[in-house]
Design a protein around this motif. Structure first.
Motif, PDB file in Angstrom:
ATOM      1  N   UNK A 189       0.287  10.806 -11.479  1.00  0.00           N
ATOM      2  CA  UNK A 189      -0.665  10.063 -12.292  1.00  0.00           C
ATOM      3  C   UNK A 189      -2.069  10.634 -12.159  1.00  0.00           C
ATOM      4  N   UNK A 190      -2.340  11.303 -11.031  1.00  0.00           N
ATOM      5  CA  UNK A 190      -3.649  11.908 -10.828  1.00  0.00           C
ATOM      6  C   UNK A 190      -4.722  10.943 -10.355  1.00  0.00           C
ATOM      7  N   UNK A 191      -4.318   9.774  -9.874  1.00  0.00           N
ATOM      8  CA  UNK A 191      -5.282   8.779  -9.430  1.00  0.00           C
ATOM      9  C   UNK A 191      -5.598   8.885  -7.943  1.00  0.00           C
ATOM     10  N   UNK A 192      -4.762   9.589  -7.197  1.00  0.00           N
ATOM     11  CA  UNK A 192      -4.850   9.513  -5.736  1.00  0.00           C
ATOM     12  C   UNK A 192      -4.925  10.901  -5.101  1.00  0.00           C
ATOM     13  N   UNK A 193      -5.737  10.993  -4.051  1.00  0.00           N
ATOM     14  CA  UNK A 193      -5.767  12.205  -3.238  1.00  0.00           C
ATOM     15  C   UNK A 193      -4.539  12.270  -2.337  1.00  0.00           C
ATOM     16  N   UNK A 194      -4.075  11.111  -1.872  1.00  0.00           N
ATOM     17  CA  UNK A 194      -2.954  11.093  -0.944  1.00  0.00           C
ATOM     18  C   UNK A 194      -2.222   9.765  -1.057  1.00  0.00           C
ATOM     19  N   UNK A 195      -0.923   9.831  -0.828  1.00  0.00           N
ATOM     20  CA  UNK A 195      -0.088   8.629  -0.780  1.00  0.00           C
ATOM     21  C   UNK A 195       0.772   8.722   0.472  1.00  0.00           C
ATOM     22  N   UNK A 196       0.575   7.793   1.394  1.00  0.00           N
ATOM     23  CA  UNK A 196       1.366   7.751   2.624  1.00  0.00           C
ATOM     24  C   UNK A 196       2.347   6.587   2.572  1.00  0.00           C
ATOM     25  N   UNK A 197       3.489   6.791   3.209  1.00  0.00           N
ATOM     26  CA  UNK A 197       4.545   5.780   3.181  1.00  0.00           C
ATOM     27  C   UNK A 197       4.915   5.397   4.604  1.00  0.00           C
ATOM     28  N   UNK A 198       5.017   4.112   4.851  1.00  0.00           N
ATOM     29  CA  UNK A 198       5.488   3.599   6.132  1.00  0.00           C
ATOM     30  C   UNK A 198       6.631   2.623   5.915  1.00  0.00           C
ATOM     31  N   UNK A 199       7.435   2.442   6.970  1.00  0.00           N
ATOM     32  CA  UNK A 199       8.582   1.529   6.891  1.00  0.00           C
ATOM     33  C   UNK A 199       8.509   0.549   8.049  1.00  0.00           C
ATOM     34  N   UNK A 200       8.930  -0.671   7.794  1.00  0.00           N
ATOM     35  CA  UNK A 200       8.920  -1.696   8.833  1.00  0.00           C
ATOM     36  C   UNK A 200      10.142  -2.594   8.645  1.00  0.00           C
ATOM     37  N   UNK A 201      10.730  -2.966   9.768  1.00  0.00           N
ATOM     38  CA  UNK A 201      11.872  -3.873   9.745  1.00  0.00           C
ATOM     39  C   UNK A 201      11.436  -5.242  10.255  1.00  0.00           C
ATOM     40  N   UNK A 202      11.514  -6.289   9.447  1.00  0.00           N
ATOM     41  CA  UNK A 202      11.108  -7.614   9.907  1.00  0.00           C
ATOM     42  C   UNK A 202      11.950  -8.059  11.106  1.00  0.00           C
ATOM     43  N   UNK A 246      10.871  -3.081   4.870  1.00  0.00           N
ATOM     44  CA  UNK A 246       9.661  -3.242   4.071  1.00  0.00           C
ATOM     45  C   UNK A 246       9.028  -1.871   3.840  1.00  0.00           C
ATOM     46  N   UNK A 247       8.552  -1.651   2.624  1.00  0.00           N
ATOM     47  CA  UNK A 247       7.897  -0.387   2.274  1.00  0.00           C
ATOM     48  C   UNK A 247       6.394  -0.602   2.244  1.00  0.00           C
ATOM     49  N   UNK A 248       5.653   0.251   2.930  1.00  0.00           N
ATOM     50  CA  UNK A 248       4.202   0.133   3.003  1.00  0.00           C
ATOM     51  C   UNK A 248       3.590   1.406   2.425  1.00  0.00           C
ATOM     52  N   UNK A 249       2.936   1.281   1.268  1.00  0.00           N
ATOM     53  CA  UNK A 249       2.301   2.412   0.614  1.00  0.00           C
ATOM     54  C   UNK A 249       0.792   2.325   0.813  1.00  0.00           C
ATOM     55  N   UNK A 250       0.237   3.373   1.391  1.00  0.00           N
ATOM     56  CA  UNK A 250      -1.206   3.452   1.595  1.00  0.00           C
ATOM     57  C   UNK A 250      -1.741   4.588   0.735  1.00  0.00           C
ATOM     58  N   UNK A 251      -2.606   4.264  -0.211  1.00  0.00           N
ATOM     59  CA  UNK A 251      -3.127   5.267  -1.140  1.00  0.00           C
ATOM     60  C   UNK A 251      -4.598   5.547  -0.839  1.00  0.00           C
ATOM     61  N   UNK A 252      -4.983   6.766  -1.128  1.00  0.00           N
ATOM     62  CA  UNK A 252      -6.385   7.169  -1.052  1.00  0.00           C
ATOM     63  C   UNK A 252      -6.796   7.630  -2.435  1.00  0.00           C
ATOM     64  N   UNK A 253      -7.658   6.863  -3.067  1.00  0.00           N
ATOM     65  CA  UNK A 253      -8.008   7.126  -4.458  1.00  0.00           C
ATOM     66  C   UNK A 253      -8.986   8.288  -4.585  1.00  0.00           C
ATOM     67  N   UNK A 254      -8.998   8.887  -5.773  1.00  0.00           N
ATOM     68  CA  UNK A 254      -9.979   9.923  -6.088  1.00  0.00           C
ATOM     69  C   UNK A 254     -10.637   9.594  -7.428  1.00  0.00           C
ATOM     70  N   UNK A 255     -11.689  10.303  -7.744  1.00  0.00           N
ATOM     71  CA  UNK A 255     -12.374  10.053  -8.993  1.00  0.00           C
ATOM     72  C   UNK A 255     -11.502  10.485 -10.161  1.00  0.00           C
TER      73      UNK A 255
END
Length: 577
Positions: A216-229, A237-246
């Motif tokens: 999409x070109x919106x993000x410098x980076x997309x990191x993914x984490x996983x967690x089990x309740x 559980x899927x945890x997406x952490x994005x770093x936006x860019x201009x």
């Protein structure tokens, strides 16, 4: 699995032959097996080192016991030593595992039990073998992992008197948590991740969704984490952490063309307007080809979400070249105002189908014919006027969405109707269809050519083809509505718009060969024609080679084509189709 136990009893020899052992190890007179019913003694003794005539050694006896146990057929292994006049008789005592009565699976929903049994070499009616069965479990898990279900695991195996139950844990998606986005709306990100709560987690599908998110070109980076309740081993559980860019940009350009002369302009655009995923652009160019435009669109579509686009443009071109059947005829000026609005959506069970409806308005004037060749052909100047048309497009996309390269086909069909009832000066119906096909060729090349790192499973040699055919209800279409061929996106060996008419046929064929991770070579052949009638005997063709280079700005494209009156070189971005 039940715990298996191994013991060594050397009491007999310690009680009766202690003196001999203290001074000199007794000689082994015989080696045998007792307790086996289905496993032959020859098979069991094939792994022991103790032999008749050799001295009795405690360490070797221990190794023999472990070797027999590791054969996998026994739950208990012991050794008995019976003193005799001239030495000692060695007998290994074994207890066989139960005969397999049943093999059942619990928890499997992705594959049927019959499918999983194909990975199991252990058979009902045979003695259970611990070592063989461990390999069976590895193959089952490998089957899941190969198909992308990398979090599936064998949670438990129970063996009860020959009845084997394998419990498989297939984790499902829990919460999808998105964080780090400040401008981009959460729903714009979430709609690209097609996994829903309760879906089985598949890393291949998830990687595809992430690829679309990054594209999409919106993000410098997309990191993914996983967690089990806590207490929910079957949920992830899927945890997406994005770093936006201009995403907004201002562009300044200065160019020179053989037809257009010097030109320059300014553009402003934002590919994520207000964080809603809208594409917005306004701009102008000045020079012999002056142009002003503005457009906004929402390109995302699914079966519940409409894609849409709206745009307007105005241009004033001077000293343009008009070609007829590949030859320059004269120069002219063109002035026009254009606007469009469109709406579309996907449909079908797998959203392979989509439709898009567009209304178009065009008011165009051709004037100032000059620098004409002797005996020139003029099929342009009379077509000044206003045109209002409706266009309907249907698309069937059956490319594999989970591969990093195109495989499969896309079929597109278009209908364009201009009506005087809508205020148009012209009335016609155009209809055309296009078929694109992509197929990897590695399976035919492997073994014939062996070049390391040139093409891989994720970057194969690819055959690509595009066929287009179209016609209309009018023998003569307005100049602006004609099919045209020639230039960077059709017949690459000919000048832009070299061939025009109310009928068209076009074929493009490419062989795309990866050379390195970021470089590919392309061989291509183009053939087709556009005219007032489909004349199969007058097709034009060209061939050539191209280079593709992956860069942070996108894929650069360089094509060199031989055909027509002269060779031509093109530079652009992305593949032609």
């Amino acid at each position: 699995m039940k715990n298996m136990c191994v013991g060594v009893l050397l009491c007999a020899v310690m009680l009766t032959c202690s003196a001999a052992l203290a001074s000199e190890a007794p000689t082994v007179l015989s080696v045998g097996v007792t307790g086996n019913e289905r496993i032959t003694s020859e098979y069991i003794l094939g792994v022991v080192e103790t032999e008749p005539g050799s001295p009795l050694e405690r360490d070797i006896l221990q190794k023999d016991i472990e070797a027999i146990y590791n054969q996998g057929f026994f739950s208990f292994v012991d050794v008995e030593l019976r003193p005799e006049a001239t030495g000692v008789a060695v007998t290994y005592s074994v207890r066989e595992n139960p005969v397999i009565n049943t093999i059942t699976f619990t928890g499997n929903t992705i594959y049927k039990s019959e499918t999983l049994m194909k990975e199991v070499f252990s058979q009902v009616g045979t003695v259970f073998n611990r070592a063989f069965f461990r390999n069976d479990l590895d193959r089952i898990q490998e089957r899941y992992h190969k198909d992308g279900y990398v979090m599936v695991r064998i949670a438990d195996v129970r063996v009860d008197d020959g009845d084997i139950n394998i419990y498989i844990l297939e984790p499902r998606v829990g919460e999808v948590i998105i964080q780090g986005n400040k401008k981009t709306k959460t729903h714009v990100i979430r709609r690209e991740i097609k996994l829903k709560k309760g879906d089985l987690f598949n890393v291949v599908h998830f990687r595809h969704h992430l690829g679309k998110l990054q594209a999409m070109g919106y993000f410098e980076d997309v990191n993914v984490g996983f967690d089990t309740p806590d207490g929910q081993d079957d949920v992830v559980d899927l945890i997406l952490t994005v770093k936006e860019k201009k995403t907004a940009s201002i562009g300044l350009n200065l160019a020179y063309g053989t037809e257009s002369g010097f030109s320059g302009g300014l553009t402003y655009g934002d590919t994520n307007l207000s964080g809603l995923g809208y594409n917005f652009e306004v701009g102008f160019e000045e020079g012999d080809e002056a142009r002003y435009w503005g457009n906004i669109s929402s390109p995302y579509m699914d079966k519940d979400t409409f894609a849409w686009r709206i745009g307007v443009s105005k241009w004033n071109y001077e000293d343009r070249f008009y070609h007829y059947q590949g030859k320059k005829q004269f120069e002219y000026d063109e002035k026009a105002l254009s606007a469009y609005a469109g709406l579309g959506r996907k449909f079908g069970r797998d959203e392979e189908w989509s439709w898009f409806f567009t209304l178009r308005y065009l008011d165009v004037k051709y004037k100032n014919l000059h620098n004409a060749i002797p005996g020139y052909h003029d099929d342009l100047m009379k077509w000044s006027g206003t045109n209002v048309s409706a266009e309907l497009q249907f698309t069937l996309d059956r490319r594999d969405p989970y591969l990093p390269y195109p495989k499969g086909y896309v079929w597109e069909t278009y209908l364009e109707q201009a009506l005087e009832a809508l205020g148009s000066d012209f009335q016609y119906l155009k209809y055309w269809t296009q078929f694109r096909y992509y197929y990897p060729l590695n399976q035919f090349i492997d073994g014939l050519v062996d070049v390391d790192n040139m093409w891989t499973e994720d970057s194969p040699i690819l055959f690509a083809a595009r066929i287009r055919i179209g016609s209309s209800t009018k023998d003569e279409l307005p100049a602006f509505a004609r099919y045209s061929l020639g230039g960077i996106n059709s017949l690459r060996g000919y000048h832009s718009r070299s061939f025009e008419g109310s009928n068209v046929i076009l074929g493009n064929f490419e062989l795309r060969v990866p050379v390195q991770q970021n470089f590919s070579l392309v061989g291509f052949y183009d053939v087709g024609h556009a005219s007032g009638s489909l004349d199969w005997g007058n097709l034009k063709d060209n061939y050539g080679i191209g280079l593709r280079v992956k860069t942070p700005m996108g894929q650069l494209r360089l094509d060199y084509a031989t055909g027509g009156d002269e060779d031509r070189t093109y530079f652009g971005f992305g593949e032609m189709f």
